[in-house]
Scaffold this motif. Structure first.
Motif, PDB file in Angstrom:
ATOM      1  N   GLY A   1      18.494  -8.839   0.739  1.00 26.72           N
ATOM      2  CA  GLY A   1      17.338  -9.056   0.051  1.00 26.72           C
ATOM      3  C   GLY A   1      16.948  -8.381  -1.220  1.00 26.72           C
ATOM      4  N   PRO A   2      15.885  -8.740  -1.703  1.00 26.20           N
ATOM      5  CA  PRO A   2      15.433  -7.875  -2.983  1.00 26.20           C
ATOM      6  C   PRO A   2      14.645  -6.498  -2.595  1.00 26.20           C
ATOM      7  CG  PRO A   2      13.852  -9.120  -2.389  1.00 26.20           C
ATOM      8  CD  PRO A   2      14.699  -9.562  -1.389  1.00 26.20           C
ATOM      9  N   LEU A   3      14.871  -5.607  -3.765  1.00 28.31           N
ATOM     10  CA  LEU A   3      14.129  -4.219  -3.513  1.00 28.31           C
ATOM     11  C   LEU A   3      12.695  -4.357  -2.987  1.00 28.31           C
ATOM     12  CD1 LEU A   3      15.082  -2.304  -6.831  1.00 28.31           C
ATOM     13  CD2 LEU A   3      15.771  -1.743  -4.442  1.00 28.31           C
ATOM     14  N   GLN A   4      12.271  -3.658  -2.053  1.00 27.49           N
ATOM     15  CA  GLN A   4      10.938  -3.857  -1.565  1.00 27.49           C
ATOM     16  C   GLN A   4      10.019  -2.842  -2.194  1.00 27.49           C
ATOM     17  OE1 GLN A   4      11.300  -4.018   2.661  1.00 27.49           O
ATOM     18  NE2 GLN A   4      12.652  -5.739   2.487  1.00 27.49           N
ATOM     19  N   PRO A   5       9.037  -2.973  -2.805  1.00 26.08           N
ATOM     20  CA  PRO A   5       8.278  -1.890  -3.392  1.00 26.08           C
ATOM     21  C   PRO A   5       6.833  -1.587  -2.577  1.00 26.08           C
ATOM     22  CG  PRO A   5       7.592  -4.115  -4.507  1.00 26.08           C
ATOM     23  CD  PRO A   5       8.872  -4.406  -3.523  1.00 26.08           C
ATOM     24  N   PRO A   6       6.709  -0.321  -2.270  1.00 25.19           N
ATOM     25  CA  PRO A   6       5.813   0.115  -1.458  1.00 25.19           C
ATOM     26  C   PRO A   6       4.483  -0.244  -2.283  1.00 25.19           C
ATOM     27  CG  PRO A   6       7.367   1.882  -1.447  1.00 25.19           C
ATOM     28  CD  PRO A   6       7.805   0.962  -2.498  1.00 25.19           C
ATOM     29  N   SER A   7       3.378  -0.687  -1.317  1.00 31.44           N
ATOM     30  CA  SER A   7       2.022  -1.004  -1.933  1.00 31.44           C
ATOM     31  C   SER A   7       1.004   0.410  -1.902  1.00 31.44           C
ATOM     32  CB  SER A   7       1.561  -1.880  -1.380  1.00 31.44           C
ATOM     33  OG  SER A   7       1.126  -1.705   0.405  1.00 31.44           O
ATOM     34  N   THR A   8       1.408   1.241  -1.018  1.00 34.08           N
ATOM     35  CA  THR A   8       0.673   2.458  -0.931  1.00 34.08           C
ATOM     36  C   THR A   8       1.214   3.673  -0.424  1.00 34.08           C
ATOM     37  OG1 THR A   8      -1.409   3.166   0.141  1.00 34.08           O
ATOM     38  CG2 THR A   8       0.181   1.984   1.760  1.00 34.08           C
ATOM     39  N   THR A   9       0.628   4.673  -0.495  1.00 29.74           N
ATOM     40  CA  THR A   9       1.297   6.242  -0.461  1.00 29.74           C
ATOM     41  C   THR A   9       0.731   6.667   1.150  1.00 29.74           C
ATOM     42  OG1 THR A   9      -0.200   7.389  -1.553  1.00 29.74           O
ATOM     43  CG2 THR A   9       1.648   6.819  -2.572  1.00 29.74           C
ATOM     44  N   PHE A  10       1.360   7.446   1.370  1.00 28.39           N
ATOM     45  CA  PHE A  10       0.719   8.308   2.788  1.00 28.39           C
ATOM     46  C   PHE A  10      -0.742   8.730   2.400  1.00 28.39           C
ATOM     47  CE2 PHE A  10       5.147  10.266   3.749  1.00 28.39           C
ATOM     48  CZ  PHE A  10       5.624   9.119   4.202  1.00 28.39           C
ATOM     49  N   LYS A  11      -1.228   9.165   1.155  1.00 26.27           N
ATOM     50  CA  LYS A  11      -2.482   9.636   1.011  1.00 26.27           C
ATOM     51  C   LYS A  11      -3.412   8.530   0.980  1.00 26.27           C
ATOM     52  CE  LYS A  11      -4.942  12.052  -2.731  1.00 26.27           C
ATOM     53  NZ  LYS A  11      -4.872  12.866  -3.836  1.00 26.27           N
ATOM     54  N   ASP A  12      -2.974   7.461   0.336  1.00 24.08           N
ATOM     55  CA  ASP A  12      -3.938   6.308   0.129  1.00 24.08           C
ATOM     56  C   ASP A  12      -3.918   5.176   0.861  1.00 24.08           C
ATOM     57  OD1 ASP A  12      -4.533   7.640  -2.490  1.00 24.08           O
ATOM     58  OD2 ASP A  12      -2.977   6.561  -3.475  1.00 24.08           O
ATOM     59  N   CYS A  13      -2.916   5.234   1.992  1.00 21.36           N
ATOM     60  CA  CYS A  13      -2.993   4.239   3.033  1.00 21.36           C
ATOM     61  C   CYS A  13      -4.091   4.373   3.831  1.00 21.36           C
ATOM     62  CB  CYS A  13      -1.884   4.565   3.952  1.00 21.36           C
ATOM     63  SG  CYS A  13      -1.596   3.278   5.067  1.00 21.36           S
ATOM     64  N   PRO A  14      -4.976   3.223   3.880  1.00 18.31           N
ATOM     65  CA  PRO A  14      -6.099   3.069   4.891  1.00 18.31           C
ATOM     66  C   PRO A  14      -5.545   3.381   6.299  1.00 18.31           C
ATOM     67  CG  PRO A  14      -5.638   0.811   4.335  1.00 18.31           C
ATOM     68  CD  PRO A  14      -4.560   1.771   3.496  1.00 18.31           C
ATOM     69  N   ALA A  15      -6.561   3.650   7.055  1.00 16.61           N
ATOM     70  CA  ALA A  15      -6.399   3.583   8.496  1.00 16.61           C
ATOM     71  C   ALA A  15      -5.896   2.323   9.031  1.00 16.61           C
ATOM     72  CB  ALA A  15      -7.745   4.184   9.187  1.00 16.61           C
ATOM     73  N   LEU A  16      -4.970   2.337   9.670  1.00 14.45           N
ATOM     74  CA  LEU A  16      -3.993   0.950  10.140  1.00 14.45           C
ATOM     75  C   LEU A  16      -4.624   0.506  11.529  1.00 14.45           C
ATOM     76  CD1 LEU A  16      -0.472   1.833   8.895  1.00 14.45           C
ATOM     77  CD2 LEU A  16      -2.340   0.204   8.029  1.00 14.45           C
ATOM     78  N   ASP A  17      -4.919  -0.591  11.761  1.00 14.25           N
ATOM     79  CA  ASP A  17      -4.980  -1.311  13.223  1.00 14.25           C
ATOM     80  C   ASP A  17      -3.557  -1.442  13.902  1.00 14.25           C
ATOM     81  OD1 ASP A  17      -7.815  -1.572  12.778  1.00 14.25           O
ATOM     82  OD2 ASP A  17      -7.293  -3.205  11.408  1.00 14.25           O
ATOM     83  N   TYR A  18      -2.320  -1.822  12.893  1.00 12.27           N
ATOM     84  CA  TYR A  18      -1.220  -1.935  13.662  1.00 12.27           C
ATOM     85  C   TYR A  18      -0.254  -1.387  12.741  1.00 12.27           C
ATOM     86  CZ  TYR A  18      -4.185  -5.225  16.421  1.00 12.27           C
ATOM     87  OH  TYR A  18      -5.074  -5.687  17.343  1.00 12.27           O
ATOM     88  N   LEU A  19       1.059  -1.274  13.214  1.00 13.11           N
ATOM     89  CA  LEU A  19       2.015  -1.000  12.203  1.00 13.11           C
ATOM     90  C   LEU A  19       3.403  -1.280  12.921  1.00 13.11           C
ATOM     91  CD1 LEU A  19       3.046   1.123  10.070  1.00 13.11           C
ATOM     92  CD2 LEU A  19       3.195   2.854  11.758  1.00 13.11           C
TER      93      LEU A  19
END
Length: 232
Positions: free
Chosen positions: A73-91
């Motif tokens: 598949g294509p390259l997958q660009p992350p949308s956020t960093t460790f620092k900027d990632c919000p509190a997640l409900d699911y991972l």
């Protein structure tokens, strides 16, 4: 059941050479239950309100925004960093090389997020990858059976021996850890997640739109891969 009026923060951990279907399967299946599919222009308002609102966050194991290449598949660009990632409900953690070393920063990020997660979903060797974080210590989990056999035959099982591996199920739920076995089992895990968390009418319509018949945890047609094989 998830409150469809409250947005869900759903993360996906991107690692080099992760199996693309490990991520794409459950992500796409789960997203079929959101308002991305059930648009007001095509469905009655009452039905749309039952569909989930999902915000997806793609996080690189490196913590930066450099694109990640999966097995295909294509390259997958992350949308956020460790620092900027919000509190997640699911991972969701798809499966890469189980010997991939996670940085201390990545492990700290996963542990911090885990504390607030409602569920952690792993697919294939994703559960083996997480073994190094300690988050799965004493947890019943599934993983790729061929991968588990391989590391055992190479004398490297000790690295993974704190997890209580379940070898005869397609997926396992232990507390807030939802783990799938081989690659396609991620689809069944996503379907089970949807069945448990989303409105039944939405689940039925999404299943029909997908034209997929989910398989349950048992019987696992690939259980024979580890029958009689000692993990040590």
């Amino acid at each position: 059941m998830i409150d469809s009026t409250t947005p869900i923060e759903f993360g996906v951990l991107l690692t080099p050479d992760h199996q693309w279907l490990d991520a794409a399967g459950p992500v796409d299946y789960i997203n079929q239950h959101s308002q991305v599919l059930f648009k007001p222009a095509y469905f009655p308002e009452a039905l749309v309100k039952k569909a989930a609102i999902i915000n997806w966050h793609y996080i690189s194991y490196a913590g930066d925004l450099k694109p990640i290449q999966a097995t295909s598949g294509p390259l997958q660009p992350p949308s956020t960093t460790f620092k900027d990632c919000p509190a997640l409900d699911y991972l969701i953690v798809p499966g890469p090389d189980p010997f991939l070393e996670l940085s201390p920063e990545c492990i700290a990020f996963l542990k911090t997020q885990y504390a607030g997660l409602k569920a952690l979903l792993t697919v294939c060797t994703g559960s083996m990858l997480l073994a190094q974080t300690g988050l799965l210590d004493g947890v019943h989990a599934a993983t790729n059976k061929s991968g588990l056999r391989f590391v055992t035959e190479k004398g490297a099982f000790e690295r993974f021996n704190k997890v209580k591996w379940v070898t005869n199920k397609r997926f396992v739920i232990d507390g807030k850890v939802w783990s799938a076995a081989g690659v396609t089992a991620g689809l069944d895990l996503g379907a089970e997640f949807a069945r448990v968390h989303f409105d039944p009418e939405i689940v039925k319509l999404a299943k029909e739109a997908s034209e997929y018949v989910p398989r349950g945890a048992e019987p696992d047609p690939y259980a024979y891969l580890l029958e009689g094989f000692e993990l040590k």
